[in-house]
Design an enzyme around this catalytic site. Structure first.
Site, PDB file in Angstrom:
ATOM      1  N   ASP A  90       0.866  -1.178   0.000  1.00 37.56           N
ATOM      2  CA  ASP A  90       0.000   0.000   0.000  1.00 37.56           C
ATOM      3  C   ASP A  90       0.901   1.224   0.000  1.00 37.56           C
ATOM      4  OD1 ASP A  90      -2.040   1.777   0.156  1.00 37.56           O
ATOM      5  OD2 ASP A  90      -2.865   1.034   2.055  1.00 37.56           O
ATOM      6  N   ASP A 125      -3.485   7.427  -3.523  1.00 31.29           N
ATOM      7  CA  ASP A 125      -4.865   7.907  -3.593  1.00 31.29           C
ATOM      8  C   ASP A 125      -5.166   8.803  -2.403  1.00 31.29           C
ATOM      9  OD1 ASP A 125      -4.488   5.669  -1.924  1.00 31.29           O
ATOM     10  OD2 ASP A 125      -6.624   5.230  -1.892  1.00 31.29           O
ATOM     11  N   ALA A 193     -11.231   4.017   1.812  1.00 30.89           N
ATOM     12  CA  ALA A 193     -11.798   4.926   2.819  1.00 30.89           C
ATOM     13  C   ALA A 193     -13.048   4.391   3.500  1.00 30.89           C
ATOM     14  CB  ALA A 193     -12.065   6.296   2.197  1.00 30.89           C
ATOM     15  N   CYS A 276     -13.156 -22.562  20.231  1.00 32.41           N
ATOM     16  CA  CYS A 276     -12.497 -22.577  18.931  1.00 32.41           C
ATOM     17  C   CYS A 276     -11.664 -23.845  18.809  1.00 32.41           C
ATOM     18  CB  CYS A 276     -11.617 -21.333  18.813  1.00 32.41           C
ATOM     19  SG  CYS A 276     -10.437 -21.381  17.466  1.00 32.41           S
ATOM     20  N   CYS A 278      -8.818 -24.169  17.035  1.00 29.12           N
ATOM     21  CA  CYS A 278      -7.427 -23.962  16.604  1.00 29.12           C
ATOM     22  C   CYS A 278      -6.438 -24.499  17.637  1.00 29.12           C
ATOM     23  CB  CYS A 278      -7.172 -22.490  16.281  1.00 29.12           C
ATOM     24  SG  CYS A 278      -6.624 -21.496  17.671  1.00 29.12           S
ATOM     25  N   CYS A 281      -6.167 -22.626  20.994  1.00 29.79           N
ATOM     26  CA  CYS A 281      -7.304 -22.789  21.909  1.00 29.79           C
ATOM     27  C   CYS A 281      -7.420 -24.200  22.464  1.00 29.79           C
ATOM     28  CB  CYS A 281      -8.593 -22.387  21.209  1.00 29.79           C
ATOM     29  SG  CYS A 281      -8.569 -20.659  20.737  1.00 29.79           S
TER      30      CYS A 281
HETATM   31  N1  GUN Z   1      -6.121   1.412   3.626  1.00 28.46           N
HETATM   32  C1  GUN Z   1      -7.389   1.519   4.119  1.00 28.46           C
HETATM   33  N2  GUN Z   1      -8.121   2.363   3.362  1.00 28.46           N
HETATM   34  C2  GUN Z   1      -7.310   2.814   2.379  1.00 28.46           C
HETATM   35  C3  GUN Z   1      -7.499   3.688   1.267  1.00 28.46           C
HETATM   36  O1  GUN Z   1      -8.577   4.258   1.048  1.00 28.46           O
HETATM   37  N3  GUN Z   1      -6.421   3.888   0.441  1.00 28.46           N
HETATM   38  C4  GUN Z   1      -5.225   3.266   0.665  1.00 28.46           C
HETATM   39  N4  GUN Z   1      -4.230   3.485  -0.193  1.00 28.46           N
HETATM   40  N5  GUN Z   1      -5.028   2.428   1.693  1.00 28.46           N
HETATM   41  C5  GUN Z   1      -6.057   2.211   2.532  1.00 28.46           C
HETATM   42 ZN    ZN Z   2      -8.535 -20.499  18.528  1.00 26.62          ZN
END
Ligand code: GUN
Ligand code: ZN
Length: 484
Positions: A90, A125, A193, A276, A278, A281
């Protein structure tokens, strides 16, 4: 752009598919765990052993890290993280707005992500706040789209670029944003977002925003829901057509001593039992887990297991055609999720277009089930029935001489010709004792039958129990009472 996305099974707007990233293939729906190089509670290698095929990390963390920046540039992310699967990075738009101490331009982050060997690159973005007014959201969307254009131009055609869909809480902007990225040929599209919506349990708004974006997006695009990490909402998101999730939640919750379940999370100190299967747990009591010196890591592992298991369950539900049942079950874990589910049901007509025709079964799980895609589709289908002049719809199966056609009443669908009694959905549904909602919805099916067959006279043969309701619901249809 070198993503290939192949849909293999469908249910509602959800799909099981294969996403091709370069030479690698990941099965979807998929969870991409978020890796923070500074805080590896569970290592990427351990994740690979748990079946994780792709992960996501934040390029901005590497960019500003004295410890990792040079190493990432020299070795690449795969070696540094010791992970052979797909690595998405990201741009860190979110983090930039929080720390913001190191300036990064769109081109800076794009070149950096490429240089460290990212296989899915996210341009810079602008994640528009849900509080933003319309003009701001519109402006920020325009800037995001400019940056996508810039990224395309700068990185060349064969680069694996993600195209975030923004637009704030405004559905027209979200739809426009979806259409804009699809028109530009992007096929990997994160919906952005939405974290603030999920953090404040605004699932109804989440559904509106995602459904609007999906309306604009090409159905062939692979959709990532940015920052969605709680397993309780995966089924809802997949039903809308989201294919990928990224989760930091498994680690963030662990840090706060929170134990995830598909119904919600619990403070580990408040649990007497660990419900759970796993390995964490099964090898600890709740008390032992709470007091373990490596509690944070153990909780992160458990949270990850739960999250991955839910993804598997969703894939299976899609193959079986039981995703509505799973969504219904999950969304009863929190009242605000239930609001999101009810909102989704208002889109049944749109969802019906992508929903599959035949499924394993239709389980009635309460009045929400009346609004499922299959019921609406059935009400459209009744117009194609071939009917004589005099038609009886029988509530209890009793037939009367003198009618050209005798149909059964099967709520919540409505009139059932004998020939369809083995077909989905009406022949493969399980309902408890009839309730008012179910019978009223079934009456809508009778009304649709009458409306589409003006030359047939329909008579409902009703039992005393349902007579007042049926007469009120069908004022233009003859109702006779079977009073035996
Ligand atoms: N991580 C969570 N929301 C967003 C987003 O709107 N844009 C980017 N680039 N990373 C994110
Ligand atoms: Zn577990």
């Amino acid at each position: 752009m070198s993503f290939g996305f192949e849909v293999i099974h469908k249910d509602i707007a959800g799909r099981v598919g294969k996403l091709k990233v370069g030479e690698k293939v990941i099965r979807t729906p998929a969870l991409l765990p978020v890796i923070n190089p500074h805080l590896q509670l569970v290592t990427p290698r351990e994740m690979a052993d748990l079946g994780v095929e792709a992960l996501i990390t934040n390029a901005y963390i590497f960019y500003r890290s004295a410890q990792y920046r040079e190493q990432a540039l020299a070795e690449g992310l795969h070696k540094l993280l010791d992970f052979d699967g797909v690595i998405m990075t990201d741009s860190g738009s979110f983090q930039l707005s929080v720390y913001g101490d190191v300036e990064v331009t769109n081109k800076d982050t794009l070149s950096f992500q490429k240089a460290i060997g990212s296989e899915i690159i996210v341009p810079l973005d602008i994640p528009t706040s849900p509080a933003a007014d319309y003009e701001t959201a519109k402006h920020e969307l325009a800037v995001t789209l400019e940056r996508l254009d810039e990224a395309r131009e700068f990185m060349g055609e064969d680069c694996q670029l993600a195209a975030p869909v923004q637009g704030g809480i405004y559905t027209d902007l979200r739809e426009e944003a979806g259409a804009a990225v699809s028109e530009r040929g992007f096929t990997f599209c994160p919906i952005g977002a939405v974290v603030p919506l999920m953090e404040s349990y605004r699932y109804q708004d989440l559904v509106r925003v995602v459904m609007a974006a999906k309306k604009g997006l090409s159905p062939a695009a692979c959709i990532h829901l940015f920052g969605a990490g709680h397993p309780a909402m995966f089924a809802l998101a997949v039903a809308m057509g989201c294919d990928l999730f990224d989760s930091a939640a498994y680690a963030l919750y662990a840090k706060e001593g929170r134990y995830m379940t598909v119904h919600g999370s619990f403070k580990i100190g408040e649990l007497a039992e660990l419900p759970c299967a796993c390995s964490v747990c099964r090898s600890h009591t709740a008390d032992e887990l709470n007091k373990a010196p490596d509690r944070e890591r153990l909780l992160a592992l458990h949270n990850l297991y739960v999250t991955l298991a839910e993804i598997s369950r969703i894939r299976q539900a899609i193959q079986d055609g039981t995703l509505w049942e799973l969504v219904d079950e999950r969304c009863r874990g929190h009242p605000r999720l239930l609001s999101g589910y009810r909102e989704l049901l208002t889109y049944a007509d749109e969802l019906e277009q992508s929903d599959r025709v035949s499924k394993r079964r239709f389980f009635y799980r309460g009045s929400e089930s009346c609004l499922r895609t299959e019921v609406g589709r059935y009400h459209q289908m009744v117009s194609r029935f071939t009917l004589g002049a005099e038609v009886l719809v029988s509530f209890d199966g009793t037939e009367i001489e003198g009618y050209d056609d005798c149909l059964l009443f099967r709520p919540p669908f409505g009139p059932l010709p004998q020939g369809l009694s083995e077909t989905f959905p009406v022949g493969q549904h399980e309902v408890p004792d009839w309730d008012d909602e179910m019978v009223l919805r079934g009456c809508e099916g009778i009304a649709a039958l009458q409306e589409s067959h003006p030359d047939s006279a329909i008579t409902v043969l009703c039992t005393r129990e349902w007579e007042p309701l049926v007469r009120a619901a069908l004022p233009d249809v003859g109702v006779i009472l079977n009073d035996i």
